[in-house]
Write a protein that holds these residues in place. Structure first.
Motif, PDB file in Angstrom:
ATOM      1  N   PRO A  75      21.370  15.033  24.412  1.00 40.63           N
ATOM      2  CA  PRO A  75      22.406  15.465  23.514  1.00 40.63           C
ATOM      3  C   PRO A  75      22.986  16.773  23.859  1.00 40.63           C
ATOM      4  CG  PRO A  75      20.663  14.561  22.182  1.00 40.63           C
ATOM      5  CD  PRO A  75      20.141  14.995  23.526  1.00 40.63           C
ATOM      6  N   VAL A  76      24.193  17.054  23.899  1.00 38.37           N
ATOM      7  CA  VAL A  76      24.803  18.130  24.378  1.00 38.37           C
ATOM      8  C   VAL A  76      26.107  18.620  23.777  1.00 38.37           C
ATOM      9  CG1 VAL A  76      23.772  18.524  26.670  1.00 38.37           C
ATOM     10  CG2 VAL A  76      26.147  17.507  26.472  1.00 38.37           C
ATOM     11  N   ASP A  77      26.592  19.592  23.555  1.00 39.29           N
ATOM     12  CA  ASP A  77      27.992  20.156  23.004  1.00 39.29           C
ATOM     13  C   ASP A  77      28.910  20.544  24.268  1.00 39.29           C
ATOM     14  OD1 ASP A  77      27.495  19.853  20.382  1.00 39.29           O
ATOM     15  OD2 ASP A  77      26.167  21.636  20.446  1.00 39.29           O
ATOM     16  N   ALA A  78      28.228  21.131  25.402  1.00 41.99           N
ATOM     17  CA  ALA A  78      29.041  21.458  26.513  1.00 41.99           C
ATOM     18  C   ALA A  78      28.060  21.473  27.873  1.00 41.99           C
ATOM     19  CB  ALA A  78      29.343  22.917  26.323  1.00 41.99           C
ATOM     20  N   PHE A  79      28.852  20.831  28.873  1.00 36.70           N
ATOM     21  CA  PHE A  79      28.250  20.618  30.454  1.00 36.70           C
ATOM     22  C   PHE A  79      28.939  21.788  31.206  1.00 36.70           C
ATOM     23  CE2 PHE A  79      28.516  18.045  34.354  1.00 36.70           C
ATOM     24  CZ  PHE A  79      27.399  18.640  34.930  1.00 36.70           C
ATOM     25  N   ILE A  80      28.358  22.513  31.593  1.00 36.26           N
ATOM     26  CA  ILE A  80      29.010  23.661  32.713  1.00 36.26           C
ATOM     27  C   ILE A  80      28.568  23.587  34.155  1.00 36.26           C
ATOM     28  CG2 ILE A  80      29.521  25.948  33.209  1.00 36.26           C
ATOM     29  CD1 ILE A  80      28.402  26.492  30.127  1.00 36.26           C
ATOM     30  N   PRO A  81      29.059  22.696  34.908  1.00 38.25           N
ATOM     31  CA  PRO A  81      28.776  22.610  36.318  1.00 38.25           C
ATOM     32  C   PRO A  81      29.267  23.912  37.032  1.00 38.25           C
ATOM     33  CG  PRO A  81      30.477  21.114  36.100  1.00 38.25           C
ATOM     34  CD  PRO A  81      30.205  21.662  34.734  1.00 38.25           C
ATOM     35  N   LEU A  82      28.318  24.482  37.655  1.00 34.67           N
ATOM     36  CA  LEU A  82      28.445  25.670  38.375  1.00 34.67           C
ATOM     37  C   LEU A  82      28.116  25.539  39.987  1.00 34.67           C
ATOM     38  CD1 LEU A  82      27.657  28.381  35.791  1.00 34.67           C
ATOM     39  CD2 LEU A  82      29.756  27.824  36.363  1.00 34.67           C
ATOM     40  N   PHE A  83      29.209  25.041  40.584  1.00 35.35           N
ATOM     41  CA  PHE A  83      28.974  24.751  42.042  1.00 35.35           C
ATOM     42  C   PHE A  83      29.684  25.486  43.113  1.00 35.35           C
ATOM     43  CE2 PHE A  83      27.518  20.521  39.845  1.00 35.35           C
ATOM     44  CZ  PHE A  83      26.164  20.711  40.240  1.00 35.35           C
ATOM     45  N   GLY A  84      30.286  26.558  42.524  1.00 39.45           N
ATOM     46  CA  GLY A  84      30.963  27.401  43.485  1.00 39.45           C
ATOM     47  C   GLY A  84      32.358  27.031  43.202  1.00 39.45           C
ATOM     48  N   LEU A  85      33.183  27.752  44.087  1.00 37.96           N
ATOM     49  CA  LEU A  85      34.555  27.532  44.120  1.00 37.96           C
ATOM     50  C   LEU A  85      35.135  27.287  45.603  1.00 37.96           C
ATOM     51  CD1 LEU A  85      35.637  30.960  42.147  1.00 37.96           C
ATOM     52  CD2 LEU A  85      35.501  28.562  41.106  1.00 37.96           C
ATOM     53  N   THR A  86      36.208  26.753  45.521  1.00 35.52           N
ATOM     54  CA  THR A  86      36.720  26.074  47.078  1.00 35.52           C
ATOM     55  C   THR A  86      38.145  26.702  46.981  1.00 35.52           C
ATOM     56  OG1 THR A  86      37.357  24.441  48.267  1.00 35.52           O
ATOM     57  CG2 THR A  86      37.773  23.924  46.000  1.00 35.52           C
ATOM     58  N   PRO A  87      38.294  27.222  48.153  1.00 34.35           N
ATOM     59  CA  PRO A  87      39.925  28.018  48.012  1.00 34.35           C
ATOM     60  C   PRO A  87      40.955  26.931  48.535  1.00 34.35           C
ATOM     61  CG  PRO A  87      38.641  28.437  50.050  1.00 34.35           C
ATOM     62  CD  PRO A  87      37.664  27.905  49.230  1.00 34.35           C
ATOM     63  N   LYS A  88      41.991  27.397  48.040  1.00 36.25           N
ATOM     64  CA  LYS A  88      43.301  26.527  48.189  1.00 36.25           C
ATOM     65  C   LYS A  88      44.391  27.261  48.442  1.00 36.25           C
ATOM     66  CE  LYS A  88      41.570  22.187  46.590  1.00 36.25           C
ATOM     67  NZ  LYS A  88      41.896  20.840  45.959  1.00 36.25           N
ATOM     68  N   LEU A  89      45.253  27.140  49.462  1.00 32.86           N
ATOM     69  CA  LEU A  89      46.437  28.096  49.406  1.00 32.86           C
ATOM     70  C   LEU A  89      47.584  28.154  48.348  1.00 32.86           C
ATOM     71  CD1 LEU A  89      47.618  30.388  51.416  1.00 32.86           C
ATOM     72  CD2 LEU A  89      48.634  28.589  52.697  1.00 32.86           C
ATOM     73  N   GLY A  90      47.385  26.855  47.834  1.00 27.26           N
ATOM     74  CA  GLY A  90      48.319  26.919  46.485  1.00 27.26           C
ATOM     75  C   GLY A  90      49.817  26.821  46.924  1.00 27.26           C
ATOM     76  N   PRO A  91      50.602  27.398  45.619  1.00 26.63           N
ATOM     77  CA  PRO A  91      52.000  27.386  45.988  1.00 26.63           C
ATOM     78  C   PRO A  91      52.357  28.487  47.046  1.00 26.63           C
ATOM     79  CG  PRO A  91      51.151  27.348  43.578  1.00 26.63           C
ATOM     80  CD  PRO A  91      50.079  27.520  44.520  1.00 26.63           C
ATOM     81  N   ILE A  92      51.582  29.309  47.264  1.00 22.70           N
ATOM     82  CA  ILE A  92      51.950  30.354  48.358  1.00 22.70           C
ATOM     83  C   ILE A  92      52.207  29.666  49.561  1.00 22.70           C
ATOM     84  CG2 ILE A  92      51.183  32.316  49.645  1.00 22.70           C
ATOM     85  CD1 ILE A  92      49.470  33.077  47.375  1.00 22.70           C
ATOM     86  N   GLY A  93      51.852  28.517  49.842  1.00 24.45           N
ATOM     87  CA  GLY A  93      52.082  27.858  50.986  1.00 24.45           C
ATOM     88  C   GLY A  93      53.598  27.479  51.018  1.00 24.45           C
ATOM     89  N   GLU A  94      54.449  27.451  49.899  1.00 28.62           N
ATOM     90  CA  GLU A  94      55.599  26.910  49.694  1.00 28.62           C
ATOM     91  C   GLU A  94      56.601  27.861  49.717  1.00 28.62           C
ATOM     92  OE1 GLU A  94      55.522  24.449  46.283  1.00 28.62           O
ATOM     93  OE2 GLU A  94      53.898  23.172  46.870  1.00 28.62           O
ATOM     94  N   TRP A  95      56.063  29.421  49.986  1.00 28.96           N
ATOM     95  CA  TRP A  95      57.178  30.500  49.753  1.00 28.96           C
ATOM     96  C   TRP A  95      57.959  30.784  51.135  1.00 28.96           C
ATOM     97  CZ3 TRP A  95      53.563  34.099  46.194  1.00 28.96           C
ATOM     98  CH2 TRP A  95      53.483  33.244  44.968  1.00 28.96           C
ATOM     99  N   ASN A  96      57.642  29.989  52.063  1.00 31.85           N
ATOM    100  CA  ASN A  96      58.513  30.352  53.493  1.00 31.85           C
ATOM    101  C   ASN A  96      58.035  31.503  54.067  1.00 31.85           C
ATOM    102  OD1 ASN A  96      59.792  27.705  53.490  1.00 31.85           O
ATOM    103  ND2 ASN A  96      61.271  28.468  52.050  1.00 31.85           N
ATOM    104  N   LEU A  97      56.681  31.738  54.008  1.00 32.20           N
ATOM    105  CA  LEU A  97      56.284  33.258  54.434  1.00 32.20           C
ATOM    106  C   LEU A  97      55.833  33.374  55.980  1.00 32.20           C
ATOM    107  CD1 LEU A  97      54.098  34.274  51.306  1.00 32.20           C
ATOM    108  CD2 LEU A  97      56.623  35.007  51.956  1.00 32.20           C
ATOM    109  N   GLY A  98      55.725  32.200  56.651  1.00 31.58           N
ATOM    110  CA  GLY A  98      55.314  32.245  57.878  1.00 31.58           C
ATOM    111  C   GLY A  98      53.783  32.053  57.981  1.00 31.58           C
ATOM    112  N   LEU A  99      53.272  30.679  58.142  1.00 30.08           N
ATOM    113  CA  LEU A  99      52.015  30.314  58.282  1.00 30.08           C
ATOM    114  C   LEU A  99      51.497  30.142  59.483  1.00 30.08           C
ATOM    115  CD1 LEU A  99      51.828  28.254  54.730  1.00 30.08           C
ATOM    116  CD2 LEU A  99      51.526  30.753  55.059  1.00 30.08           C
ATOM    117  N   ASP A 100      50.143  30.308  59.759  1.00 26.21           N
ATOM    118  CA  ASP A 100      49.333  30.009  60.914  1.00 26.21           C
ATOM    119  C   ASP A 100      47.872  29.477  60.289  1.00 26.21           C
ATOM    120  OD1 ASP A 100      48.231  29.620  63.278  1.00 26.21           O
ATOM    121  OD2 ASP A 100      47.963  31.602  63.870  1.00 26.21           O
TER     122      ASP A 100
END
Length: 338
Positions: free
Chosen positions: A242-267
């Motif tokens: 029985p639990v009130d909260a579950f906290i999975p902490l397996f790190g973070l994964t990077p994603k470019l996100g909206p920045i990739g849509e700003w027409n900045l010139g990507l490589d």
């Protein structure tokens, strides 16, 4: 109600390079507002390895990642930067007068004269375990991927999953706040600091936390809110807890996100810049740190610090093209305040 912030430079990313950019801008009397999708400053240094030693920061033979972040925050105090944390910049527009308007996921509006993208490898999203119906208990219903406010878990029954620094550190911290804390780890050894692992084992032996090794959380249960989890050992045996909260902490994964849509010139998901001032293809927008690319690029914090210094000079010239800036050494003039 719309929250509008006006500043000179909006820095996207509160990692070490973004924080040092505040200092370099402050030397030029430029105000900064910093936006980061994570709930605390420091980027990867805070979220992934706060107790990891770093050896290539000039003047520090060895400094813990968390200590470096704290020192950077002390360094920028005289310039009174403002922060929007836990929100990601979603929309970006350049206005007719050359200034910029940005909006975050929570509707915060930032009006600024220049933009410095210091987003590391992009916005970070939690790595979620492959558990059926996990998403049903998100949004405050019992599943949390970050600990934004420890008080949320006061007197609660908590299960944490993971074997890195974050899982160990939060197990130690929440042992004094939660009613029950159980740490579930799929292995028998930890990736995090040995000292933290030893503290968790001591808490287990003292009955102040429970440590379940060679196991995984495999199911979540509840009607409207999370009520229990199933823990499955590597030998196939199961346990319902029985639990009130579950906290999975397996790190973070990077994603470019909206920045990739700003027409900045990507490589390859990195922003191309001019090393004269680390400007992008959009005048007034700069990219520093791991998110940029150029010939000879090295993804090192100290290189990001160098880029931040030249970026601030470039942003000053963009904002005040008719002003002549004379470089003033801090050894002579000290650190100005704002």
């Amino acid at each position: 109600m719309l929250n509008t912030i006006s500043t000179d430079i909006c820095i996207i990313g509160a990692g070490p390079v973004g924080l040092f950019a505040v200092f370099e801008a402050g030397l030029l009397k430029l105000r900064c507002h910093v936006v980061d999708a994570l709930p605390a400053v420091g980027g990867q240094l805070t979220e992934i390895y706060p107790k990891k030693p770093i050896y290539d920061i000039p003047g520090f033979p060895e400094v813990l990642a968390g200590d470096l972040v704290r020192n950077l925050m002390r360094q920028i105090e005289p310039f009174h930067p403002t922060f929007t944390l836990g929100e990601r910049v979603e929309r970006f527009a350049k206005l007719d007068d050359g200034s910029f308007q940005l909006f975050t996921t929570d509707g915060t509006e930032v009006l600024c004269k220049a933009v410095a993208i210091a987003g590391g490898l992009g916005s970070f999203e939690p790595r979620k375990p492959a558990i059926d119906e996990l998403e049903r208990f998100e949004q405050g219903r019992g599943v949390y991927y970050m600990v934004r406010d420890p008080e949320t878990f006061r007197d609660k029954r908590i299960v944490i999953a993971g074997g890195g620094d974050s899982a160990l550190d939060w197990t130690i911290f929440l042992a004094d706040i939660a009613k029950e804390v159980t740490l579930v780890h799929r292995g028998t050894t930890f990736r995090g600091a040995a000292d933290s692992a030893e503290k968790v084992k001591n808490l287990h032996e003292a009955g102040r936390a429970r440590l379940v090794l060679s196991s995984n959380v495999t199911h979540v249960h509840g009607i409207d809110n999370l009520e229990a989890v199933t823990i499955t050992a590597n030998d196939g045996t199961t346990e319902s807890l029985p639990v009130d909260a579950f906290i999975p902490l397996f790190g973070l994964t990077p994603k470019l996100g909206p920045i990739g849509e700003w027409n900045l010139g990507l490589d390859n998901d990195a922003v191309q810049v001019d090393t004269l001032d680390y400007s992008t293809s959009v005048p007034g927008v700069y990219a520093i740190g791991d998110i940029n690319t150029y010939p000879g690029k090295l993804k090192l914090i100290l290189c990001g610090f160098h880029e931040a210094a030249l970026m601030a000079q470039g942003a000053y010239k963009y904002m005040f093209p008719d002003k002549k800036y004379v470089l003033k050494y801090t050894t002579v003039n000290g650190v100005p305040t704002m």
